[in-house]
Write an enzyme that holds these catalytic residues in place. Structure first.
Site, PDB file in Angstrom:
ATOM      1  N   ASP A 514       0.854  -1.175   0.000  1.00  0.00           N
ATOM      2  CA  ASP A 514       0.000   0.000   0.000  1.00  0.00           C
ATOM      3  C   ASP A 514       0.895   1.231   0.000  1.00  0.00           C
ATOM      4  O   ASP A 514       2.030   1.181   0.472  1.00  0.00           O
ATOM      5  CB  ASP A 514      -0.896  -0.013   1.245  1.00  0.00           C
ATOM      6  N   THR A 516      -0.104   4.835   1.008  1.00  0.00           N
ATOM      7  CA  THR A 516      -0.281   5.769   2.118  1.00  0.00           C
ATOM      8  C   THR A 516       0.015   5.110   3.452  1.00  0.00           C
ATOM      9  O   THR A 516      -0.636   4.149   3.839  1.00  0.00           O
ATOM     10  CB  THR A 516      -1.714   6.328   2.120  1.00  0.00           C
ATOM     11  N   ASP A 703      -1.430  -0.521   6.068  1.00  0.00           N
ATOM     12  CA  ASP A 703      -1.605   0.084   7.390  1.00  0.00           C
ATOM     13  C   ASP A 703      -3.021   0.559   7.677  1.00  0.00           C
ATOM     14  O   ASP A 703      -3.308   0.983   8.789  1.00  0.00           O
ATOM     15  CB  ASP A 703      -0.652   1.272   7.556  1.00  0.00           C
TER      16      ASP A 703
END
Length: 810
Positions: A514, A516, A703
């Site tokens: 991922d 961000t 996250d």
């Protein structure tokens, strides 16, 4: 106690004179002084040592903060929702004596003083029967009489002490865990006590075996051993017996079958020998085996225990209460359980959405990064859908609930996590398969040995075979290696859920990252500035009054600048105007600023910012466009190097993000042209990972809540520091530092752990093969077999401790 507030001032240089709290008192704690050191009064040597250490470190400001009487953090909540019938049905338990019991979560429980104040509630609030506090978890078990005092009154009292009250969401889970923990600890304690006493008796018997021993004394020691062994080993080994019986009923081989068989046969045969006063007893070895197995399984079960149940994660992501708007327009706070589809709710700026819904009044912007991964706020208005867990940033809005609880989008993601989180490691399946064949081979050889030798000799040789080949090392091969690896990993800041995760991380494949919060810091910051330095400071000052994420990034440009601010006006989704140091500023989106001023002076700078996939901000001063800023979510330090090391280990990295495709493409190019996809929804992430698994191992690294289902669906999931709680729950590994080097460290450690497990299995099987052959040949006496049995466990322990897994920190 709860009176602690802001961070202490910056450390000051050690003063020339003492900062003693009171004349005649200890310079450190203020207690009556009994001695003097270097001209300072102290009550004890400990205070003198601590005082000197604080001064040496330049932390004298500690004494200033300590002596300040700072107010406790209290709220103005009425807690009327705690008296609601819906809350009572879900959280309050009726007792036989007419009282009620409830478990609450209290904020800011810090010390024994906090506990004492809270537990003194029965003497202060009439109607409170009992209060018990678990300071470590912030848990408060409360018993009260509803006819004497409502729960809301008790909650207001606790709030006044500086401990805001919330429902405790893990009471049932905690009760079940405590019950299981107590049962396991009791068995471990009984088995350990039996093991210790049996070893003491065995020393006497072994000594008598070599030097001679009176018959009555020998009988006494043997009978004492049996009377201790049968209840302690029998009680401690109950979990093994249960698993073995269940496996036999299901006609499935399990490693507990030979373990239970060896323990049962050893107990029965040893007891028969005690009664007949013939042959050897094996109680000490059996007790050691039982105790070590219980300890090993306790450690492994603790490492496997998940941080929270799926229901708790749902409540961690969404508010515990909501503001319901009545037909008459009155707003009342209610527990989230009382909200139904169709209810009208009000959400203030800065609050999380309690349910999925549709906006019916107001305009604002939301931070949806927790679900979508989008690092930029999204504008919303009447008719737009919002999801539970996202944060309202701009202004109050009213919405109509369309889904609540587990029916929300967050609830659906949590269900995916729950369904995909339980897997069994292939290495464990291999051990079960080996154990099944091992059981069959050992039993067959034991029967053949008995028949071949015949009589008592055949029985003794068969007993030697069963004892020396007791598969304790086989059973401990995986748990010991995993326990060592998990301990070392935790020390280095990597939390791993167990053998299953380690095994799935050991085979190279695709690494899906991922963007961000994983490759980037997850916090927008100004990376480009075009304009005068003084304007940069003015912009930072003007933006300090806004809670918008982009405003916080602009405010962080020059935190040291101070100036007067007047006429501060913020327009949602556009920007703000303010007068700073006598100058009129307009700061915001270029399209909005361009309505009032000509952007030609900064047009080239804005075009360059947009070309780099940064968020452009235009700044006008006194009606003239003079500056432009570019905001983006910067890469974490060392991200490019970590990607290169992943490739060197044989992994193929790619980016999968919910952020804007142009932003994702810019990050991918900065990392060396990684394969990438942007604008991907959580559901699309899940589908992508499931499809990718068809081609081999897939490790997902993320996250956010938007990553949770993909983390659970991947071959293995890794959550990085700062991850949402549901992402941590879904992942197999949690890395406590944002440094991506820790991910490389984790993958290398997993490979080393699997190599150790395979070595342990080879050692165990080799030992059992040699020992079994010697027993069948009649070269091993049952007593020698009992002595040799723990050697296999010790060899596996030594092999595990030699493992290279996680020996160094990332």
């Amino acid at each position: 106690m709860a009176t602690l507030a802001a961070s202490p001032p910056a450390p000051a240089a050690p003063p020339a004179a003492t900062a003693a709290p009171a004349t005649g008192g200890c310079a450190h704690c203020g207690a009556p002084a009994t001695s003097s050191v270097d001209g300072l009064a102290f009550c004890c040597t400990g205070c003198a040592v601590v005082y000197r250490a604080i001064r040496t470190a330049g932390l004298d400001a500690y004494y200033q903060v300590r002596d300040q009487a700072l107010p406790a953090r209290v709220t103005d909540r009425a807690y009327d929702e705690l008296d609601d019938d819906a809350f009572r049905r879900l959280h309050v338990r009726d007792r036989a004596d007419g009282a009620r019991a409830v478990t609450l979560y209290l904020e800011d429980l810090r010390c024994a003083g906090c506990v004492w104040l809270v537990e003194s509630t029965p003497s202060i609030v009439p109607g409170v029967v009992d209060v018990r506090v678990d300071v470590g978890r912030g848990r408060c078990d409360l018993v009260f009489r509803p006819d004497a005092v409502p729960l809301s009154t008790i909650a207001r009292h606790l709030d006044s002490l500086g401990h805001p009250v919330h429902p405790y969401r893990g009471a049932d889970r905690d009760g079940a865990r405590r019950k299981d923990d107590r049962a396991m600890l009791l068995r471990m304690g009984v088995a350990g006590a039996g093991f210790g006493n049996l070893m003491l008796l065995a020393i006497g018997l072994y000594g008598g075996w070599f030097t001679g021993m009176a018959a009555d004394e020998r009988a006494l020691f043997r009978w004492a051993s049996m009377l201790i062994a049968v209840p302690t080993i029998g009680f401690g080994a109950v979990p093994l017996f249960r698993t073995a019986i269940a496996a036999l009923r299901a006609r499935r081989a399990h490693v507990d079958v030979p373990l239970a068989l060896g323990i049962a046969v050893g107990l029965v045969w040893g007891s028969v020998n005690v009664v007949l006063d013939a042959g050897e007893i094996y109680f000490d070895s059996l007790a050691m085996l039982t105790f070590l197995l219980l300890v090993s399984r306790w450690i492994v079960s603790r490492s496997h225990r998940k941080a929270a149940a799926a229901a708790e994660l749902l409540w961690a992501l969404t508010p515990r209460r909501a503001r319901r708007v009545g037909a008459d327009g009155a707003v009342t706070e209610v527990p989230i359980e009382a909200v139904a589809v169709g209810d009208r709710l009000r959400v203030r700026a800065g609050e999380a959405m309690p349910v999925d819904g549709v906006v019916v009044d107001g305009r604002s912007s939301v931070d949806a990064a927790i679900l979508t991964g989008e690092s930029r706020p999204l504008a919303i208005g009447v008719g737009d859908a919002v999801c539970a867990g996202t944060t309202n940033l701009g202004a109050p809005i009213d919405l109509t609930a369309t889904a609540v609880g587990e029916a929300t989008r967050v609830g659906a993601l949590v269900r995916h996590v729950e369904e995909l989180s339980t897997r069994k490691a292939a290495i464990e399946r291999l051990v079960d398969k080996v154990a099944g064949r091992f059981v069959f081979v050992v039993l067959t050889l034991a029967v053949i040995t008995t028949l071949a030798w015949g009589g008592t000799t055949g029985v003794e040789h068969a007993m030697s075979l069963l004892v020396v080949t007791c598969p304790c090392a086989l059973a401990l091969a995986t748990p010991l290696a995993v326990t060592v690896a998990l301990g070392r990993a935790a020390t280095s800041g990597v939390l791993i859920k167990g053998a299953d995760a380690l095994e799935r991380l050991a085979t190279p494949g695709r690494v899906v990252l991922d963007k961000t919060g994983t490759l980037t810091k997850g916090e927008p910051s100004v990376v480009t500035w075009h304009g005068p330095a003084d304007v940069r400071g003015w912009v930072a000052v003007a933006e300090r009054g806004s809670a918008h994420p982009l405003a916080r990034a602009l405010a962080a440009m020059a935190p040291e600048v101070t100036a007067s601010v007047a006429d501060h006006v913020e327009l949602r989704g556009a920007g703000l105007t303010a007068t700073v140091a006598g100058h009129a500023l307009a700061i915001g989106a270029p399209r909005w600023v361009g309505h009032a001023v000509d952007l030609a002076p900064i047009a080239d700078a804005l075009a360059a910012i947009v070309g780099r996939a940064e968020t452009p901000i235009a700044i006008a001063v006194d009606g003239v466009a003079v500056a432009a800023a570019g905001i983006t979510d910067p890469l974490r330090p060392g991200a490019a190097a970590a990607i290169a090391r992943l490739r060197a280990l044989g992994w193929t990295p790619e980016i999968l993000s919910g952020d804007d495709p142009a932003v994702v493409a810019a990050v991918a190019a900065e990392l060396g042209g990684l394969p990438h996809r942007g604008g991907v929804s959580p559901e699309a992430k899940l589908a992508h990972v499931e499809a990718a698994r068809a081609g081999g191992p897939v490790v997902m690294i993320g996250d956010g809540v938007n990553d949770a289902a993909a983390l659970a669906a991947a071959t293995a999931g890794i959550a990085v520091a700062g991850a949402a709680e549901v992402a941590v729950e879904a992942a197999d590994v949690y890395v406590r530092t944002p440094d991506l080097d820790a991910i490389v460290h984790t993958l290398a450690g997993a490979q080393a752990t699997m190599a150790t497990i395979r070595r342990n299995l080879r050692v165990s099987l080799f030992y059992n093969s040699i020992g079994g052959a010697l027993a069948i040949a009649g070269l091993i006496h049952p007593l020698l077999a009992a002595v040799m049995m723990p050697l296999s466990s010790l060899s596996v322990l030594g092999s595990s401790l030699r493992s290279r897994a996680f020996r160094t920190t990332p």
